[in-house]
Design an enzyme around this catalytic site. Structure first.
Site, mmCIF file in Angstrom:
data_model
loop_
_atom_site.group_PDB
_atom_site.id
_atom_site.type_symbol
_atom_site.label_atom_id
_atom_site.label_comp_id
_atom_site.label_asym_id
_atom_site.label_seq_id
_atom_site.Cartn_x
_atom_site.Cartn_y
_atom_site.Cartn_z
ATOM 1 N N GLY A 241 25.260 11.274 13.171
ATOM 2 C CA GLY A 241 24.446 12.414 13.613
ATOM 3 C C GLY A 241 24.100 12.292 15.077
ATOM 4 O O GLY A 241 24.880 11.769 15.876
ATOM 5 N N SER A 242 22.893 12.741 15.416
ATOM 6 C CA SER A 242 22.502 12.809 16.827
ATOM 7 C C SER A 242 21.966 11.465 17.323
ATOM 8 O O SER A 242 21.529 10.617 16.540
ATOM 9 C CB SER A 242 21.422 13.871 17.000
ATOM 10 O OG SER A 242 20.251 13.463 16.317
ATOM 11 N N GLY A 244 19.202 11.196 19.001
ATOM 12 C CA GLY A 244 17.749 11.200 18.756
ATOM 13 C C GLY A 244 17.418 10.784 17.333
ATOM 14 O O GLY A 244 16.601 9.878 17.107
ATOM 15 N N GLY A 245 18.042 11.456 16.357
ATOM 16 C CA GLY A 245 17.771 11.149 14.943
ATOM 17 C C GLY A 245 18.205 9.744 14.599
ATOM 18 O O GLY A 245 17.479 8.989 13.939
ATOM 19 N N GLY A 246 19.394 9.378 15.051
ATOM 20 C CA GLY A 246 19.934 8.052 14.740
ATOM 21 C C GLY A 246 19.080 6.953 15.334
ATOM 22 O O GLY A 246 18.786 5.945 14.685
ATOM 23 N N GLU A 265 26.555 6.171 13.804
ATOM 24 C CA GLU A 265 27.487 6.744 14.774
ATOM 25 C C GLU A 265 26.720 7.872 15.429
ATOM 26 O O GLU A 265 26.389 8.861 14.788
ATOM 27 C CB GLU A 265 28.712 7.261 14.020
ATOM 28 C CG GLU A 265 29.829 7.658 14.942
ATOM 29 C CD GLU A 265 30.842 8.527 14.227
ATOM 30 O OE1 GLU A 265 31.245 8.182 13.113
ATOM 31 O OE2 GLU A 265 31.198 9.562 14.801
ATOM 32 N N CYS A 302 33.353 14.284 16.213
ATOM 33 C CA CYS A 302 32.787 13.162 16.972
ATOM 34 C C CYS A 302 33.785 12.664 18.016
ATOM 35 O O CYS A 302 33.401 11.969 18.948
ATOM 36 C CB CYS A 302 32.398 12.048 16.022
ATOM 37 S SG CYS A 302 33.576 11.797 14.720
HETATM 38 P P1 NAP Z 1 20.657 14.893 13.168
HETATM 39 O O1 NAP Z 1 19.640 15.846 13.655
HETATM 40 O O2 NAP Z 1 20.712 13.569 13.822
HETATM 41 O O3 NAP Z 1 20.406 14.716 11.593
HETATM 42 C C1 NAP Z 1 21.196 13.838 10.831
HETATM 43 C C2 NAP Z 1 20.380 13.330 9.655
HETATM 44 O O4 NAP Z 1 19.333 12.489 10.130
HETATM 45 C C3 NAP Z 1 19.739 14.434 8.846
HETATM 46 O O5 NAP Z 1 19.812 14.078 7.489
HETATM 47 C C4 NAP Z 1 18.308 14.417 9.323
HETATM 48 O O6 NAP Z 1 17.488 14.841 8.290
HETATM 49 C C5 NAP Z 1 18.069 12.960 9.660
HETATM 50 N N1 NAP Z 1 17.098 12.792 10.741
HETATM 51 C C6 NAP Z 1 17.192 13.295 11.992
HETATM 52 N N2 NAP Z 1 16.127 12.915 12.721
HETATM 53 C C7 NAP Z 1 15.359 12.149 11.911
HETATM 54 C C8 NAP Z 1 14.126 11.448 12.097
HETATM 55 N N3 NAP Z 1 13.485 11.474 13.261
HETATM 56 N N4 NAP Z 1 13.623 10.766 11.060
HETATM 57 C C9 NAP Z 1 14.280 10.749 9.881
HETATM 58 N N5 NAP Z 1 15.436 11.391 9.647
HETATM 59 C C10 NAP Z 1 15.969 12.084 10.652
HETATM 60 O O7 NAP Z 1 22.118 15.496 13.253
HETATM 61 P P2 NAP Z 1 22.696 16.900 12.761
HETATM 62 O O8 NAP Z 1 21.643 17.675 12.058
HETATM 63 O O9 NAP Z 1 23.906 16.616 12.026
HETATM 64 O O10 NAP Z 1 23.129 17.638 14.060
HETATM 65 C C11 NAP Z 1 22.299 17.758 15.158
HETATM 66 C C12 NAP Z 1 23.025 17.239 16.366
HETATM 67 O O11 NAP Z 1 23.559 15.946 16.095
HETATM 68 C C13 NAP Z 1 24.231 18.033 16.808
HETATM 69 O O12 NAP Z 1 23.897 19.145 17.577
HETATM 70 C C14 NAP Z 1 24.985 16.973 17.578
HETATM 71 O O13 NAP Z 1 24.455 16.852 18.863
HETATM 72 C C15 NAP Z 1 24.744 15.700 16.845
HETATM 73 N N6 NAP Z 1 25.859 15.297 15.932
HETATM 74 C C16 NAP Z 1 26.809 14.453 16.391
HETATM 75 C C17 NAP Z 1 27.837 14.069 15.560
HETATM 76 C C18 NAP Z 1 28.908 13.149 16.007
HETATM 77 O O14 NAP Z 1 29.821 12.906 15.232
HETATM 78 N N7 NAP Z 1 28.854 12.609 17.191
HETATM 79 C C19 NAP Z 1 27.903 14.530 14.256
HETATM 80 C C20 NAP Z 1 26.912 15.387 13.817
HETATM 81 C C21 NAP Z 1 25.892 15.750 14.666
HETATM 82 P P3 NAP Z 1 16.137 15.683 8.468
HETATM 83 O O15 NAP Z 1 16.207 16.433 9.737
HETATM 84 O O16 NAP Z 1 16.127 16.517 7.260
HETATM 85 O O17 NAP Z 1 15.093 14.640 8.455
#
Ligand code: NAP
Length: 523
Positions: A241-242, A244-246, A265, A302
């Site tokens: 994922g992102s 920030g989240g990761g 990742e 990715c």
């Molecule tokens: P994401 O916002 O990082 O979310 C991925 C997972 O992590 C979701 O299940 C989310 O669930 C959880 N999460 C995120 N922030 C969290 C936190 N602070 N605490 C706990 N859990 C958290 O990614 P996304 O929704 O897939 O996409 C958003 C952005 O991620 C995209 O615009 C892109 O920039 C990036 N992305 C990159 C790749 C890659 O392969 N490089 C792939 C996908 C996405 P909840 O929000 O429900 O908690």
């Protein structure tokens, strides 16, 4: 889907929560039929405790039993393929052909792990036999194998609703290793996730595996994933994922009383380097290859080529003229979710508003839910002054970095952080420069491609899909056979009687696997 009301599955049992959320149709932004669970911290505890209970039995199943279980999951997914693909098309906006292909990739990688289990050598058994006569001290008999770590948490990725999600690579490799899995379903494809979960549940029942071997939870109102990774019985985490989240989840894993590995990742811009003779000789194919790779899956890979690095001059100008013309004819594509479409626009806008960055090519977009492909150009000198120009723009965006000379190209690499891939386009006459790039890029990425494009990751034993931070947090790949290494830990047995050893370490090698014995590989 109408029958689903606030649904999740904990240890194969349907658990409906008080409130729920709808899946969203990617193409329209409208709510779809069915609602999915807003699970609570109590549900997380229930799922993890069931996984812990299952671990005692599941981790002791034979490799053959687990292989049969994995093959059954693949069969059960295939039996539901039409329904899964139809729902995934609505939720992600991805076309049918891509999702049918992704189903095949998902079942293919599940079966690859089943084959590895049947072959058996993946445990990497090492035996150093005893030498009682050794002076000054006798040498003990030491035998090394790997054991499953325990219940693991897997975060479904938004951009691969099947191959990196509920029964994707992380789940398949963890189940192969002997670890029960709790999936945190991604909110952008909740119906797809539940349908795939039902295939896993069916396989659990058919193969009489412990019920807690698999659960799926979700929530639209709280970061339930945070509660999951903090649970003391979770032993490792897989995430795509992102940044920030990761990073937030990674920090939670590190801050636990018992820190656990977080295999994340997080983000990669996958630089592509064009060397002069390749650009001169293959301008047309490089232009069409670049535009094709950039727009594949609406740039939501990715491994999307987000940076193109080349020497300035007439050849680069001609290439960019061709690319500009080709990009204007690319059909607009729907992004995975409204929030990802918004993030794409905001990120592209923030990069192109930096001084020295010029937009040179645009595709078309018919609505706010679609992405306008974009290529911008910047001098290497300006790029070196703005770290943010290296960060991923998730979607069909790429930045061309124009270098004055080869030493400036090397300075660009020197400044780079980790990426999943780097690609070099070169002729044999470019060999001297290619060798320099190879030696520098080796330290920056997990996979180096020659004369090709980075989108498309082969699922095989030799694949490395990972790279230095932020591409990944730790090195074991998320794609291919070695992904199983994420979920095991080594254990050495010293002077343990043969009849008490695991089969892979017994003297007579009953599993007939490849082992390293006293420094020599033997079967
Ligand atoms: P994401 O916002 O990082 O979310 C991925 C997972 O992590 C979701 O299940 C989310 O669930 C959880 N999460 C995120 N922030 C969290 C936190 N602070 N605490 C706990 N859990 C958290 O990614 P996304 O929704 O897939 O996409 C958003 C952005 O991620 C995209 O615009 C892109 O920039 C990036 N992305 C990159 C790749 C890659 O392969 N490089 C792939 C996908 C996405 P909840 O929000 O429900 O908690």
């Amino acid at each position: 889907m109408t029958t689903f009301t606030n649904i999740s599955y904990i240890a194969t049992k349907a658990v409906a929560t008080d409130t729920g959320f709808h899946g969203i149709e990617a193409a329209s932004g409208n709510a779809l039929e069915g609602t999915f669970a807003n699970n609570t911290i109590e549900d997380v505890d229930l799922a993890v405790k069931a996984a812990k209970e299952a671990f005692a039995t599941y981790s002791n199943t034979s490799a053959k039993e687990r292989a049969n279980f994995l093959n059954t999951i693949a069969t059960e997914i295939e039996a539901r393929r039409d329904a899964i693909v139809a729902r995934a098309m609505l939720e992600t906006g991805l076309p049918e052909a891509r999702l049918i292909g992704e189903t095949g990739r998902t079942t293919g990688q599940i079966r690859m792990f089943a084959n590895m289990l049947e072959e058996g050598s993946w445990v990497r058994a090492v035996i150093d036999t005893a030498d009682p006569q050794r002076q000054p001290l006798p040498k003990p008999d030491i035998r090394l194998t790997t054991v499953p770590t325990g219940p693991v948490a897997v975060f479904g990725a938004s951009n691969f609703p099947l191959a990196f999600s509920t029964a994707g690579g992380d789940t398949a490799s963890a189940l192969a290793a002997g670890c029960p899995v709790i999936v945190k379903g991604h909110g952008s494809h909740p119906g797809t996730a539940i349908l795939v979960a039902e295939a896993i549940n069916a396989a659990i029942k058919i193969c009489a595996m412990p019920l807690g071997t698999f659960s799926i939870i979700s929530s639209s109102i709280s970061h339930i994933g945070a509660d999951l990774v903090k649970h003391p019985l979770i032993k490792a985490v897989g995430f795509t994922g992102s940044v920030g989240g990761g990073r937030a989840l990674f920090d939670l894993c590190k801050a636990r009383l018992e820190p656990i590995p977080f295999y994340g990742e997080l983000g990669s811009t996958n630089p592509v380097f064009l060397l002069p003779d390749a650009l001169n000789n293959r301008l047309d194919s490089i232009a069409s290859g670049f535009v094709g790779s950039l727009n594949m899956g609406c740039g939501q890979f990715c491994t999307n080529p987000g940076l193109l690095v080349a020497l300035k001059g007439a050849d680069l100008d001609s290439l960019l003229a061709k690319v500009t013309q080709q990009l204007s004819t690319v059909d607009p594509q729907t992004m995975l979710s409204p929030s990802i479409a918004n993030a794409y626009r905001a990120n592209a806008e923030s990069r192109t508003s930096i001084d020295g960055v010029d937009v040179i090519a645009r595709g078309a977009a018919a609505s706010d839910l679609q992405a306008e492909s974009m290529i911008a150009k910047v001098s290497a000198q300006a790029w070196l002054q703005h770290n943010e120009l290296e960060h991923e723009v998730f979607g069909p965006f790429s930045l061309v970095i124009e270098c004055d000379d080869f030493s400036q190209m090397q300075a660009v690499i020197e400044r780079m952080h980790g990426h999943l891939t780097a690609t070099i386009h070169a002729e044999s006459s470019d060999d001297e420069s290619t060798a320099t790039l190879l030696s520098m890029l080796r330290d920056k990425v997990g996979r180096i491609l020659m004369n090709s494009w980075p989108t498309g990751v082969e699922v095989c034993q030799a694949m490395q899909h990972g790279g230095p931070y932020p591409a990944a947090t730790f090195s074991p790949t998320s794609v291919g056979g070695r992904a199983i290494d994420r979920w095991v830990r080594p254990v050495a047995y010293q002077d343990v009687a043969d009849n008490l050893l695991p089969d892979e370490l017994k003297k007579d090698n009953p599993l007939r696997i490849l082992r390293l014995i006293d420094g020599k590989y033997v079967r």
